[in-house]
Design a protein around this motif. Structure first.
Motif, short mmCIF file in Angstrom:
data_model
loop_
_atom_site.label_atom_id
_atom_site.label_comp_id
_atom_site.label_asym_id
_atom_site.label_seq_id
_atom_site.Cartn_x
_atom_site.Cartn_y
_atom_site.Cartn_z
N ASP A 1 0.57 -1.12 0.15
CA ASP A 1 0.00 -0.02 0.19
C ASP A 1 0.52 1.30 -0.26
O ASP A 1 0.50 1.96 -0.67
N LYS A 2 2.30 1.17 1.22
CA LYS A 2 2.64 2.13 1.03
C LYS A 2 4.33 1.70 1.10
O LYS A 2 5.14 0.71 1.01
N VAL A 3 5.40 2.86 -0.03
CA VAL A 3 6.42 2.84 0.43
C VAL A 3 7.55 3.79 0.74
O VAL A 3 6.64 5.00 1.28
N VAL A 4 8.85 3.26 2.17
CA VAL A 4 9.10 4.34 2.48
C VAL A 4 10.20 4.21 2.14
O VAL A 4 10.63 3.77 2.62
N ASN A 5 11.09 5.33 1.14
CA ASN A 5 12.26 5.91 1.03
C ASN A 5 12.84 5.69 1.73
O ASN A 5 13.06 7.47 2.54
N CYS A 6 13.91 5.45 2.59
CA CYS A 6 14.85 5.18 3.36
C CYS A 6 16.20 4.92 2.92
O CYS A 6 16.67 4.48 3.80
N ALA A 7 16.95 5.29 1.65
CA ALA A 7 17.73 4.55 1.31
C ALA A 7 18.92 5.54 1.28
O ALA A 7 19.61 6.04 1.03
#
Ligand SMILES: Cc1cc2nc3c(=O)[nH]c(=O)nc-3n(C[C@H](O)[C@H](O)[C@H](O)COP(=O)(O)OP(=O)(O)OC[C@H]3O[C@@H](n4cnc5c(N)ncnc54)[C@H](O)[C@@H]3O)c2cc1C
Length: 813
Positions: free
Chosen positions: A199-205
């Motif tokens: 549903d959701k993506v968190v970009n902590c790259a």
């Protein structure tokens, strides 16, 4: 191990930010989370961080985020069984000159305003705390006892363990290679080991966040910069609990580690690492030692701690870290993608910020809006300009180089300029304009009179522009001035349901007949002020919306995100189609009458109305509004005709001594009139009632709008804080915002903005006076006030009405 086929939320990146976000998503929100890391946990920037943890920032909310980190690092081991290495050693900041000392005294006041006790120390006291330090060149120092240091890898492993305990699936060695999209929504995260529907993506790259974002069309404007420090052998006489040190005049910092010192710094000539993609296999990797570049720090550090001259260097760390064009990190919902959130670009304070940033980001992901004012780190503060990697790199290197320089009030960045100019740029330059830059736009801050050099000379006291800005201010109060506000963000909302869409989004009634315009706030679900802007109805199905330059992406994203499904209402950004000239002052009507045949009398064209009028053969959208408290019009002119309209107005206004006026005079004028500025006086933390703007909330209607339920509750409850104006009698006092408000000798709040009012001849500030038992006008009036300015208490007068209005109610302290 195969990746799961589905997860509610996929977190990308197993550094401190990804682990903290995953931990908080699972712990606080019971979310179903998969964290994917292409290498091993901490292998990016986290493993080699120095581990200093400071808390004080210039924004209260970000300071709160950093305080949260400290609280978390203190107690995390009790939950997970894994230590974080947290040591509350305190932090010393050293001042070598008077400007720095003034900056530090202001900093100590900011700390007090934000509920922290920062001490001012003499050089002798510093020596007693840190005997190995040379202090002869010091004016003094600040000491914040609750700062400290921690072990970056240990914190991250502890967070990861906590995340697993709350059900997060952490998958190492899994690389994200792309996204499957449905329009601007991610449906699947593609990895080398299969796709994960989510549903959701968190970009902590971390420094890869730019390229990971780009795979979903998201701009994450960061630049990896080389950052070096050394770790020494043990140094005799160095206590293990000695305070961390920041020595900004020598561009260096120190921290104790296993009996030796970690010492690093911020060069004036930083080196970008790569302007291409960051290699995916850069794991637990370092860059080559660069002793030539580091030598500048060695010289300064040995002068500060002479024992360093004889200490062996165990290791040099040269690690890339992602920095941003304004020195703040990047958080929140990406405007270009419906379901990607970002937490990246931590400017070498990702360890300090990690705990709190993960906490705030997790709530943002779940609730769809920030739970506090996070504007200074909000990803929506950037614009198309930030897609330009070269510009981002230049500006980021400038910001890095300024990390430890004295922060003079109103200082402007110099790199990457001019970037965007209005059609009047050359004309205004010929008038002596000194420009500032806002979201890439060159905007006149002030105009140097003939004979004066047209450039800023910043100062901790009164700067060189003080008197010329006063002249501009007076022209607007007494006759007429013209402001180039072409950088304003402008949108059109078109469609048969445009009115219905806006009625739900706006707190004020904007669905008035064509020809009307309305100031409105846009509330979040908590009833806090998410945006404020002007809405002009041009036709039944066409609204023209104007907001501040810096809020372009933020406000348009908020509006777009909240148009209810199924409505026929399309938002278009038309900022570049119109130049904006604001004609303001008691003679504004006389000037306008000289360039148009339209009836602009008060009865034909009253305040709060919009008309399309003809000026110099051009159709101009004229909005009868003011931000300065004088008669005036905002003239929105087809961009290419801005110059012609400007010339026509200047000619017609010559007999009234019309003159161009800059943004610094605008600020002084609006402070006297008491107009609230979004981002400082009004923020998502403040309700319209607290801000004195309850009149602009349509609670008397039965129209549903975002934040209505919260606004109804707030309207019925006693106020716990209220915005008030303050003046001080001594004209030399410099108010900048964040000065502490003392009511009857007790802490009551702090200024949200400050400046100088030239008509009243006094420094002016605004701030919320707080009281848990309730704040009424009587409560505000029946008290004496002081403002603490750079640690000095100064008597102040409170004002509940505009300051340059003769009817203002003034209450002497
Ligand atoms: C020399 C140096 C000293 C520092 N000192 C301090 C200090 O004293 N105090 C402080 O607060 N901060 C300090 N910092 C900053 C701190 O290290 C960073 O801000 C912090 O580690 C950033 O964490 P992160 O999680 O954002 O990034 P990272 O730790 O880099 O994590 C990002 C992760 O994402 C993974 N990833 C990337 N792309 C993909 C993909 N496609 N698929 C899956 N995974 C992917 C990477 O492998 C990486 O592990 C320092 C930094 C440096 C370089």
């Amino acid at each position: 191990m195969p990746v799961p086929s589905h997860a509610q939320i996929v977190v990308i990146g197993g550094g401190i930010i990804g682990c903290s976000t995953a931990y908080h998503l699972a712990r606080d929100h019971k979310a179903d989370v998969v964290l994917v890391e292409q290498g091993k946990l901490t292998c990016g920037s986290t493993w080699h961080a120095a581990g200093l943890v400071g808390q004080l920032r210039s924004a209260a909310s970000i300071t709160q985020v950093l305080k949260y980190s400290v609280d978390l690092y203190e107690r995390l081991a009790a939950e997970t069984g894994l230590e974080t290495g947290w040591k509350m050693t305190g932090c010393l900041r050293l001042a070598r000159n008077e400007d720095r000392w003034t900056e530090f005294r202001r900093l100590a006041t900011t700390a007090k305003s934000f509920g922290m006790d920062m001490h001012l120390l003499s050089p002798g006291e510093v020596k007693a705390m840190w005997p190995l330090m040379q202090v002869d060149d010091l004016v003094g120092a600040t000491f914040l006892p609750t700062d400290g240091q921690a072990s970056p890898s240990d914190i991250t492993q502890s967070l990861a363990k906590g995340a697993r305990m709350h059900g997060v699936r952490i998958m190492e060695g899994v690389q994200v290679t792309g996204f499957a999209m449905d329009g601007n929504r991610i449906t699947h995260v593609k990895t080398g080991d299969g796709a994960i529907a989510c549903d959701k993506v968190v970009n902590c790259a971390g420094q890869w966040a730019r390229q990971v974002g780009a795979m979903a069309g998201v701009t994450v404007p960061l630049q990896p910069v080389k950052h070096q420090y050394i770790i020494t052998e043990a140094i005799e006489g160095l206590a293990s609990d000695v305070a961390t040190v920041r020595d900004p005049d020598r561009f260096t910092y120190f921290k104790e580690e296993v009996g030796g010192l970690v010492m690093g710094g911020y060069e004036q000539n930083p080196i970008a690492w790569t302007t291409g993609d960051v290699p995916d296999d850069f794991q637990f990797a370092l860059l080559d030692d660069d002793w030539d570049h580091f030598e500048q720090h060695m010289d300064h550090a040995i002068a500060r701690v002479p024992a360093l001259a004889n200490a062996g260097v165990k290791q040099m760390i040269n690690g890339p870290e992602s920095f941003t064009p304004d020195g703040d990190f990047i958080l929140g919902a990406a405007p270009q993608c419906a379901n990607m959130f970002v937490g990246a670009g931590f400017n070498a304070f990702g360890i300090a910020a990690g705990g709190g940033a993960g906490w705030a980001l997790a709530r943002w992901v779940i609730e769809g809006e920030a739970h506090m004012d996070l504007w200074v780190v909000d990803i929506r503060r950037f614009s198309k300009l930030h897609e330009d990697r070269n510009w981002v790199c230049q500006r980021t290197l400038e910001a890095y180089g300024k990390h430890y320089t004295v922060g003079f009030p109103h200082e402007e960045f110099l790199s990457g300029r001019p970037s965007i100019v209005s059609p009047l740029y050359d004309r205004l330059k010929a008038h002596g304009a000194v420009f500032g830059s806002k979201l890439g736009w060159e905007r006149p801050n002030w105009f140097a009179p003939p004979g004066m050099e047209a450039s800023d000379v910043p100062s901790m006291g009164r700067a060189n522009w003080f008197a010329p800005v006063g002249e501009e201010h007076r022209a607007v109060r007494e006759s007429v001035g013209i402001f180039d506000q072409s950088s304003f963000a402008k949108f059109e909302l078109i469609g048969k349901d445009a009115a219905a869409a806006l009625e739900y989004i706006c707190a004020n009634n904007v669905a008035k007949p064509s020809g009307r315009l309305t100031y409105t706030q846009l509330l979040n679900s908590r009833g806090g002020i998410e945006c404020d802007l002007t809405v002009a109805r041009l036709r039944d199905d066409l609204f023209y919306i104007v907001t501040g330059t810096g809020f372009r992406i933020h406000d348009s994203a908020w509006i777009r995100d909240h148009i209810r499904p199924g409505l026929d209402a399309v938002l278009t950004d038309v900022s570049e189609q119109y130049g904006t000239l604001s004609l303001m002052g008691p003679r504004a009507r006389d000037v306008l009458a000289g360039v148009t045949d339209a009836d602009i009398s008060n009865s034909a064209f009253p305040f709060g109305h919009v008309r399309v009028i003809d000026i110099a053969g051009q159709e101009v959208r004229a909005l009868r509004v003011t931000y300065v408290g004088e008669l005036g019009w905002e003239l929105h002119v087809p961009l290419g005709a801005t110059g012609d309209v400007f010339e026509a107005l200047m000619q017609a206004g010559a007999r009234h001594a019309i003159r161009p006026v800059g943004y610094r005079a605008l600020e002084s004028l609006r402070l006297e009139k008491g107009y609230r500025a979004w981002g400082s006086d009004i923020t998502p933390n403040d309700s319209p009632f607290e801000a004195g703007l309850g009149w602009a909330v349509k609670l008397k209607s039965d129209v549903d709008f975002i934040g209505r339920a919260a606004a109804e509750t707030a309207a019925k409850s006693p106020l716990k804080k209220k915005l008030a104006g303050f003046t001080v009698d001594d004209p030399q006092v410099v108010l900048l915002g964040r000065e502490t408000i003392m009511r009857n000798g007790e802490f009551a709040g702090y200024l949200t903005s400050g400046g100088f009012g030239y008509t009243i001849g006094k420094p002016v500030g605004y701030g919320y006076v707080c009281n848990a038992e309730g704040v009424t006008d009587d409560y505000l009036r029946q008290a004496s006030y002081e403002l603490v300015v750079a640690t000095e208490p100064v008597p102040a007068t409170i004002h509940l009405e505009p300051l340059h209005d003769p009817a203002a109610i003034r209450v002497k302290a």
